[in-house]
Every structure is written in C-alpha cells, then in structure tokens.
Enzyme design. Structure first.
Site, mmCIF file in Angstrom:
data_model
loop_
_atom_site.group_PDB
_atom_site.id
_atom_site.type_symbol
_atom_site.label_atom_id
_atom_site.label_comp_id
_atom_site.label_asym_id
_atom_site.label_seq_id
_atom_site.Cartn_x
_atom_site.Cartn_y
_atom_site.Cartn_z
ATOM 1 N N SER A 45 0.876 -1.183 0.000
ATOM 2 C CA SER A 45 0.000 0.000 0.000
ATOM 3 C C SER A 45 0.909 1.228 0.000
ATOM 4 O O SER A 45 1.197 1.799 1.033
ATOM 5 C CB SER A 45 -0.904 -0.011 1.227
ATOM 6 O OG SER A 45 -0.155 0.067 2.424
ATOM 7 N N HIS A 150 -3.147 -6.337 2.609
ATOM 8 C CA HIS A 150 -2.250 -7.378 3.119
ATOM 9 C C HIS A 150 -2.945 -8.737 3.255
ATOM 10 O O HIS A 150 -2.301 -9.750 3.475
ATOM 11 C CB HIS A 150 -1.641 -6.968 4.461
ATOM 12 C CG HIS A 150 -0.763 -5.740 4.344
ATOM 13 N ND1 HIS A 150 -0.241 -5.084 5.424
ATOM 14 C CD2 HIS A 150 -0.320 -5.052 3.258
ATOM 15 C CE1 HIS A 150 0.490 -4.049 5.013
ATOM 16 N NE2 HIS A 150 0.451 -4.011 3.699
ATOM 17 N N GLN A 159 -6.426 -2.032 7.327
ATOM 18 C CA GLN A 159 -5.240 -2.832 6.993
ATOM 19 C C GLN A 159 -4.547 -3.514 8.183
ATOM 20 O O GLN A 159 -4.107 -4.655 8.065
ATOM 21 C CB GLN A 159 -4.246 -1.943 6.247
ATOM 22 C CG GLN A 159 -2.992 -2.642 5.775
ATOM 23 C CD GLN A 159 -2.089 -1.706 4.983
ATOM 24 O OE1 GLN A 159 -2.368 -1.407 3.837
ATOM 25 N NE2 GLN A 159 -1.020 -1.236 5.606
ATOM 26 N N GLU A 160 -4.416 -2.786 9.286
ATOM 27 C CA GLU A 160 -3.633 -3.354 10.390
ATOM 28 C C GLU A 160 -4.233 -3.008 11.738
ATOM 29 O O GLU A 160 -4.569 -1.856 11.992
ATOM 30 C CB GLU A 160 -2.192 -2.799 10.359
ATOM 31 C CG GLU A 160 -1.450 -3.146 9.088
ATOM 32 C CD GLU A 160 -0.168 -2.321 8.906
ATOM 33 O OE1 GLU A 160 0.451 -1.934 9.910
ATOM 34 O OE2 GLU A 160 0.182 -2.056 7.752
ATOM 35 N N GLU A 203 2.231 -9.727 6.847
ATOM 36 C CA GLU A 203 3.121 -9.277 7.924
ATOM 37 C C GLU A 203 3.038 -10.176 9.152
ATOM 38 O O GLU A 203 3.389 -9.753 10.258
ATOM 39 C CB GLU A 203 2.780 -7.839 8.316
ATOM 40 C CG GLU A 203 3.081 -6.838 7.223
ATOM 41 C CD GLU A 203 2.812 -5.402 7.652
ATOM 42 O OE1 GLU A 203 2.294 -5.178 8.756
ATOM 43 O OE2 GLU A 203 3.120 -4.502 6.860
ATOM 44 N N ASP A 239 -3.617 0.795 11.725
ATOM 45 C CA ASP A 239 -3.218 1.473 10.489
ATOM 46 C C ASP A 239 -4.390 1.297 9.533
ATOM 47 O O ASP A 239 -4.607 0.208 8.991
ATOM 48 C CB ASP A 239 -1.935 0.866 9.893
ATOM 49 C CG ASP A 239 -1.521 1.593 8.602
ATOM 50 O OD1 ASP A 239 -2.226 2.540 8.198
ATOM 51 O OD2 ASP A 239 -0.492 1.207 8.013
ATOM 52 N N GLU A 284 -2.889 5.251 12.436
ATOM 53 C CA GLU A 284 -2.101 5.663 11.263
ATOM 54 C C GLU A 284 -3.025 5.819 10.055
ATOM 55 O O GLU A 284 -3.961 5.024 9.879
ATOM 56 C CB GLU A 284 -1.061 4.560 11.011
ATOM 57 C CG GLU A 284 -0.071 4.826 9.890
ATOM 58 C CD GLU A 284 0.924 3.659 9.771
ATOM 59 O OE1 GLU A 284 1.339 3.085 10.807
ATOM 60 O OE2 GLU A 284 1.285 3.316 8.630
ATOM 61 N N ASP A 312 1.483 8.165 7.286
ATOM 62 C CA ASP A 312 2.392 7.310 6.513
ATOM 63 C C ASP A 312 2.275 7.734 5.049
ATOM 64 O O ASP A 312 3.103 8.486 4.534
ATOM 65 C CB ASP A 312 2.007 5.845 6.746
ATOM 66 C CG ASP A 312 2.725 4.867 5.818
ATOM 67 O OD1 ASP A 312 3.685 5.269 5.150
ATOM 68 O OD2 ASP A 312 2.325 3.684 5.753
ATOM 69 N N LYS A 337 9.967 5.509 6.701
ATOM 70 C CA LYS A 337 10.346 4.346 5.888
ATOM 71 C C LYS A 337 11.418 4.819 4.919
ATOM 72 O O LYS A 337 11.113 5.540 3.957
ATOM 73 C CB LYS A 337 9.141 3.854 5.084
ATOM 74 C CG LYS A 337 8.019 3.230 5.909
ATOM 75 C CD LYS A 337 6.792 2.986 5.034
ATOM 76 C CE LYS A 337 5.735 2.155 5.718
ATOM 77 N NZ LYS A 337 4.440 2.198 4.999
ATOM 78 N N HIS A 365 8.985 -0.885 9.081
ATOM 79 C CA HIS A 365 9.191 -1.895 8.043
ATOM 80 C C HIS A 365 8.236 -1.650 6.869
ATOM 81 O O HIS A 365 7.428 -0.729 6.907
ATOM 82 C CB HIS A 365 8.938 -3.292 8.634
ATOM 83 C CG HIS A 365 7.497 -3.532 9.039
ATOM 84 N ND1 HIS A 365 7.014 -4.759 9.401
ATOM 85 C CD2 HIS A 365 6.417 -2.686 9.140
ATOM 86 C CE1 HIS A 365 5.737 -4.680 9.709
ATOM 87 N NE2 HIS A 365 5.343 -3.439 9.554
ATOM 88 N N ARG A 366 8.319 -2.501 5.858
ATOM 89 C CA ARG A 366 7.335 -2.555 4.782
ATOM 90 C C ARG A 366 6.664 -3.925 4.848
ATOM 91 O O ARG A 366 7.171 -4.844 5.486
ATOM 92 C CB ARG A 366 7.992 -2.381 3.395
ATOM 93 C CG ARG A 366 8.776 -1.119 3.166
ATOM 94 C CD ARG A 366 8.015 0.156 3.436
ATOM 95 N NE ARG A 366 6.738 0.347 2.774
ATOM 96 C CZ ARG A 366 6.480 1.238 1.823
ATOM 97 N NH1 ARG A 366 7.459 2.005 1.382
ATOM 98 N NH2 ARG A 366 5.275 1.382 1.316
ATOM 99 N N SER A 367 5.551 -4.054 4.108
ATOM 100 C CA SER A 367 4.870 -5.357 4.155
ATOM 101 C C SER A 367 5.698 -6.451 3.477
ATOM 102 O O SER A 367 5.686 -7.610 3.897
ATOM 103 C CB SER A 367 3.475 -5.249 3.547
ATOM 104 O OG SER A 367 3.525 -4.627 2.284
ATOM 105 N N LYS A 388 8.020 0.081 14.199
ATOM 106 C CA LYS A 388 6.889 -0.707 13.715
ATOM 107 C C LYS A 388 7.455 -1.817 12.845
ATOM 108 O O LYS A 388 7.937 -1.566 11.737
ATOM 109 C CB LYS A 388 5.961 0.207 12.898
ATOM 110 C CG LYS A 388 4.679 -0.458 12.439
ATOM 111 C CD LYS A 388 3.871 0.478 11.545
ATOM 112 C CE LYS A 388 2.566 -0.163 11.119
ATOM 113 N NZ LYS A 388 2.113 0.324 9.806
HETATM 114 C C1 2PG Z 1 2.110 0.383 6.050
HETATM 115 C C2 2PG Z 1 3.016 -0.708 5.598
HETATM 116 C C3 2PG Z 1 3.718 -1.511 6.608
HETATM 117 P P1 2PG Z 1 3.183 -1.322 3.102
HETATM 118 O O1 2PG Z 1 1.154 0.746 5.396
HETATM 119 O O2 2PG Z 1 2.396 0.990 7.076
HETATM 120 O O3 2PG Z 1 2.895 -2.033 7.605
HETATM 121 O O4 2PG Z 1 2.493 -1.435 4.565
HETATM 122 O O5 2PG Z 1 4.600 -1.660 3.277
HETATM 123 O O6 2PG Z 1 2.402 -2.295 2.296
HETATM 124 O O7 2PG Z 1 3.010 0.096 2.652
HETATM 125 MG MG MG Z 2 0.832 2.509 6.853
#
Ligand code: 2PG
Ligand code: MG
Length: 425
Positions: A45, A150, A159-160, A203, A239, A284, A312, A337, A365-367, A388
């Site tokens: 994303s 994800h 998403q999270e 993740e 998130d 987030e 983000d 990131k 991190h990234r997914s 994170k």
């Molecule tokens: C996010 C990330 C990581 P993605 O949105 O914060 O959790 O996802 O790396 O897919 O952008």
């Molecule tokens: Mg995010």
C-alpha cells in the site's frame, strides 16, 4: 593521507527475494577493511508521493544501474561520509523521485554503505548512525490482525490492527507482551470466527474473516487480559491505510468487505468512535493521503483522548509534506520508511524535522521485507521512540531480536525511549 579502512573499493548488486517471494535488489559494499550488505523492502500500500521503487525493467534493470552507474561513482569515496555518498546517489539518478535508478536501489546502496562504514570502524550500526551517546530503545508496535491489501481484500477492510506495550520497562518485556497478545488473539479468534484457519497475512498478522469492529473487540480483549497478567499498560492501535479505501469517483471511503460507504465526515466520526470505544493509542492514516485538513481535525480530538495520529501515505517520509503537516497540526507522529525517500540522509532529515515539530518519528518496516536487521539500528540510531516491525514472521523477528542485542550492548545505560506524556495514562 593513510590508508583509510572505510574507503569504498567495490559495489555490487544482485537480485534476491523478499518475504513475499517478490524480487528485490540487494547491494553489497566492499571497503578496504569492511563489508556491508542491504536488501530493499517493498510496500503493497504505497503512498503516491513515494520514490519510484524500481526503474522500468524492474530489479534486473536496478542491478544493471548499480553496476553501470552507482558502483563507479561510489568507488573511492569514504563510506563514513554518508551525506556525500547520498548526494552522489541523487546526482547519479538525476530525477526528483529516484525513477532512474529506483528508490529501493538507492535505499539498498545507502544502507549498505552505512553498514560497511560501521563494519570498517568496528562499531555497531546504531552507534555509527547515532553517535556514541545514543541510549534509548524504541517501543515495538506490532501488527496482530491484518486486513486490507495485506489479506487480499478478504480480511477486515482496515489494513492493520496493532499492539503497543507502552508500560513495558525494557525491550524483553515489551516484545514478550506483543507475542502474548498475538498468541491470545489467535486463541480468541478460534472461538469468535468459525472460518478462521490460523492463517496469517503478509506481515504475520492473523487473517480473520471478522469485520473491523468485531476484530477490534478481540484485540482489545487480548490487550486487556495480557496487560492484567503482566501488570503494565498495553493498548491497541490501527493502520487504517485509508488511501486504499478512498474512491475518488464516489468521494467516499468504501469498506468493500463490510459493505459500508463513509464520506469524509462519517469517516472522521467512525475513527473517533473507535478511538474512544477501544482506548486506541495509535491511529495511522485514518484519512486519505491528501486530506491534511481532515487529519488536523482528527488530531486535535485524538490528542485529548491520549491517542497518536500518525501519517504514513500522508507524509511518505518527505520533508515538504512533513513541514506542511506540522504547520496544519495534521498529526503528532510520522512513519519513517527509508525506502520511501531513498537515502539515509533524506531519512535523517525527515526524522529531525518531525522531532523539531514535536512529532514522534516511528521507524517502520514494509509489508514485503528482507531478513536484514538494520531497521532496529536505524530506530535506535535516529532516536525513534517507536519501531513498527510486526510481531511474527522471521523477517520481522530479525529486527526485534536485533533490538535485544542492541539493548544488551547498551547494558546499564540503555533505557526505553520517552513516549509523549499525553499517551501515558
Ligand atoms: C504500512 C506498511 C507496513 P506497506 O502501510 O504501514 O505495515 O504497509 O509496506 O504495504 O506500505
Ligand atoms: Mg501505513
């Protein structure tokens, strides 16, 4: 001038794979007395304002660009001169968004140089990045229930669903709390979700078929139970990744799985309701990536409730966007990131700007991840109070275990970072 151990002698690249099995670029840097390697992570994303991850032609082309352009330009430079290295990466690329060599390529090169520099000097990466006086350890923010992109649109639309053990006194305690909450949620889901197979998303977060609110009920119960057992505060977070829900043509957020459509005002009310009902500590991307004003409305209310609002996709680790958000009061936390901007120097500037505006930098991190542990060093070295990096999955645990090693190295002087007073009850 003597033979400096950190002079770059060679730079190589190759194609490897990330935690999703997707192609990724890996860069190796050889100095006179050291060596460094870094592999780029990859988001699913991604924010519109991010650096372009790879050139046209993908990872194969990125490898070629490292061999043809990056290697000859970096050879002979001192790996400890990160700013010069990073400016050369920008020069070699020659575009504002790294679309020539790829932001992921730039990240892997920039980080590999830092690792090689630390290695040449015989010091840990976090000390090379942050100096000898760094001593604060970040709180781990971990993904417990996954949804959105994800879990391929089959899980909750959000998403999270995350956990933050804000009352933990050391890294081990904090990590243990997150593992226990993750495990407890797995147990609770077996009862609450008849379709639950124990499957996990990109993740390592549980993939449930429950909708957002039912899933949050489960997470919040697990946080309360584990918090009671361990004797310190553990709170849930989210998130929303709201840009993935936003449909321009409908001018609304579309929760496809749950069959709900929310306009901007409804979305703001919905998020504020979740914050209150579930005692959220962190949210987030509650709104789409261009709605700086909507973020401000939410952030004002959220801070009264002891909740961080984090950008983000809103900020994409970009100085100008962080400055705009700070001016408008859009958020009190910023996702960091490095591959969103490409180099460690750009990353450091984003972190410093965020901190100077009273916003909490969250190293993320990234997914799609590599098994590199470097993110832990970045979080400590750049003094990010929160990291994170998921809860489960070898590629996530690689960073979390590295935090334990860093804490061990810091010994007596190490302590948990200070979180803003507003979120401590
Ligand atoms: C996010 C990330 C990581 P993605 O949105 O914060 O959790 O996802 O790396 O897919 O952008
Ligand atoms: Mg995010």
């Amino acid at each position: 001038m003597g033979l400096r151990p950190s002079i770059i002698e060679d730079v190589r690249a190759q194609k490897v794979f990330d935690s999703r099995g997707s192609e990724a670029v890996e860069v190796e840097v050889f100095t006179r007395a050291g060596y460094g390697r870094a592999t780029a992570p990859m988001g699913a994303s991604r924010g519109r304002g991010e650096a372009v991850p790879y050139p046209k032609g993908g990872v194969d082309e990125a490898v070629k660009k490292v061999e043809d352009l990056v290697a000859p330009s970096l050879s002979g430079l001192d790996a400890t001169d990160q700013r010069l290295v990073d400016s050369v990466l920008h020069e070699v690329d020659g575009t504002p968004d790294f679309s020539n060599i790829g932001g992921n390529t730039a990240y892997a090169a920039s980080m590999a140089v830092a690792v090689a520099a630390a290695n040449s000097l015989g010091i840990s990466l976090f000390k090379h990045l942050g100096g000898p006086m760094v001593y604060e350890l970040p709180y781990p923010l971990g993904n417990v229930i996954g949804g959105g992109k994800h879990t391929k649109g089959r899980g909750p639309d959000i998403q999270e669903m995350l956990v933050l053990p804000i009352g933990a006194e050391d890294v081990l305690e904090a990590l243990q709390a997150n593992f226990l909450v993750h495990r407890r949620v797995g147990k609770l889901l077996l009862k609450a979700d008849p379709a639950f197979t124990g499957g996990r998303g990109d993740e390592g977060a549980w993939a449930t078929t429950l909708g957002t609110e039912r899933a949050l009920e489960v997470l919040s119960r697990a946080c309360e139970e584990v918090s009671g057992e361990l004797g310190f505060e553990i709170r849930p977070g989210l998130d929303v990744a709201a840009s993935t829900l936003w449909r321009e043509e409908k001018n609304a957020y579309v929760y496809e799985r749950e069959g709900v459509i929310r306009n901007r005002e409804d979305q703001i009310k919905f998020i504020l309701g979740l914050m209150e009902r579930f005692n959220l500590v962190y949210v987030e991307d509650p709104l789409m990536e261009e709605d700086f004003e909507g973020f401000s409305e939410l952030a004002e209310e959220a801070s009264k409730m002891g909740c961080l609002i984090c950008g983000d996709d809103l900020f994409v680790t970009n100085r100008d966007r962080i400055a705009r958000g700070a001016e408008l009061g859009s958020a009190n936390a910023v996702i960091i990131k490095p591959n969103q901007v490409g180099t460690l120097s750009d990353t450091l500037e984003a972190v410093e700007l965020a901190r100077s505006k009273g916003m909490v930098p969250v190293a993320s991190h990234r997914s799609g991840e590599s098994t590199d542990p470097h993110l832990a060093h970045l979080a400590v070295g750049l003094k990010c109070p929160i990291i994170k990096s998921g809860v489960l999955g070898g590629e996530r645990v690689a960073k979390l275990n590295e935090l334990i090693r860093i804490a061990e190295e810091l010994g007596e002087v190490g302590r948990m970072a200070r979180l803003p007073g507003a979120i401590r009850r």
